[in-house]
Design a protein around this motif. Sequence first.
Motif, PDB file in Angstrom:
ATOM      1  N   ALA A 192      -1.116   6.468  -0.565  1.00  0.00           N
ATOM      2  CA  ALA A 192      -2.071   5.513  -1.137  1.00  0.00           C
ATOM      3  C   ALA A 192      -1.586   4.076  -0.923  1.00  0.00           C
ATOM      4  CB  ALA A 192      -2.266   5.788  -2.625  1.00  0.00           C
ATOM      5  N   TRP A 193      -0.253   3.877  -0.906  1.00  0.00           N
ATOM      6  CA  TRP A 193       0.266   2.529  -0.709  1.00  0.00           C
ATOM      7  C   TRP A 193       0.115   2.121   0.762  1.00  0.00           C
ATOM      8  CZ3 TRP A 193       0.549  -1.728  -2.888  1.00  0.00           C
ATOM      9  CH2 TRP A 193       1.380  -2.748  -2.448  1.00  0.00           C
ATOM     10  N   GLY A 194       0.214   3.090   1.669  1.00  0.00           N
ATOM     11  CA  GLY A 194      -0.042   2.813   3.088  1.00  0.00           C
ATOM     12  C   GLY A 194      -1.491   2.386   3.287  1.00  0.00           C
ATOM     13  N   ILE A 195      -2.401   3.056   2.581  1.00  0.00           N
ATOM     14  CA  ILE A 195      -3.822   2.695   2.652  1.00  0.00           C
ATOM     15  C   ILE A 195      -4.025   1.290   2.069  1.00  0.00           C
ATOM     16  CG2 ILE A 195      -6.112   3.255   1.726  1.00  0.00           C
ATOM     17  CD1 ILE A 195      -5.302   6.246   1.914  1.00  0.00           C
ATOM     18  N   ALA A 196      -3.354   1.016   0.936  1.00  0.00           N
ATOM     19  CA  ALA A 196      -3.501  -0.293   0.282  1.00  0.00           C
ATOM     20  C   ALA A 196      -3.048  -1.416   1.223  1.00  0.00           C
ATOM     21  CB  ALA A 196      -2.682  -0.321  -1.007  1.00  0.00           C
TER      22      ALA A 196
END
Length: 256
Positions: free
Chosen positions: A22-26
């Motif tokens: 999710a942090w990669g997406i963010a």
Amino acid sequence: MSISLKGKTFVIMGVANKRSIAWGIARSLDQSGANLIFTYASERFEKSVRDLVATLEGKHELILPCDVTSDEDVEKCFGTIKEQAGKIDGLAHCIAFAKTEELAGDFSETSREGYLLAQNISSYSLTIISKYAKPLMAEGGSIVALTYIGGERVLPNYNVMGVAKAALEMSVRYLAADLGKQGIRVNAISSGPIRTLSSKGVSDFNSILHEIEEKSPLHRNTTPEEVGDTAVFLFSDMSRGITGETIHVDSGYHVL
Ligand SMILES: CCCCCCc1ccc(Oc2ccc(Oc3cccc(O)n3)cc2)c(O)c1
């Protein structure tokens, strides 16, 4: 980043720490100029999420709790988002959980409670979130969920999570069929294995990383950035003809 998402707002559900997919997406969405809203499962994640969000380019101020096992909490969370942001252009569902004792050994030993817990958090959550998010996506939108190939075929130890991911992937198709009339697209990214807080819950995780390097067509493991960039594509107009799809971002492992 060639694709611009300036002026668009996306909800990212499930950042736990800097290793989270999710942090990669963010990070990819932030680089594309999007405005982001974050939700986290419980207070214990609040500080790490706030600290991480402060490192992004954009000013993303809305960070709130959302317990997806509670209908009231999901309704309240999207009520707050409606009040503060008005509308959203999409949502990333990066939420899953199963008890570690159900992620090893014989699938036939799965408990009723463990099975239902995995389904509740990892699969049904997408449906209840879509129900409360759809009124905020009046001009259409894009929902992206995270899945894993263990939901398409048997991998040792993935067990009850595999069954939950199978249900999640089919939910993506039924939600795509339902929400298409409102111009909302629903897709999944099937990521190769990535070392995260969650992967600690799966027995013998390390051996699968090695196998990917050995056997996958690209002979390398998947990165959160690769998943993030595919999410930007799915949130952008470049994917406007795609819904109900599962895109494998897995160095090609799924073809074997
Ligand atoms: C045998 C397959 C090995 C590769 C698994 C790749 C993978 C890694 C992590 C994944 O996401 C979760 C999320 C929660 C989860 O349940 C957990 C995680 C940590 C602790 C705990 O008590 N439960 C297990 C996996 C996932 O869906 C898939």
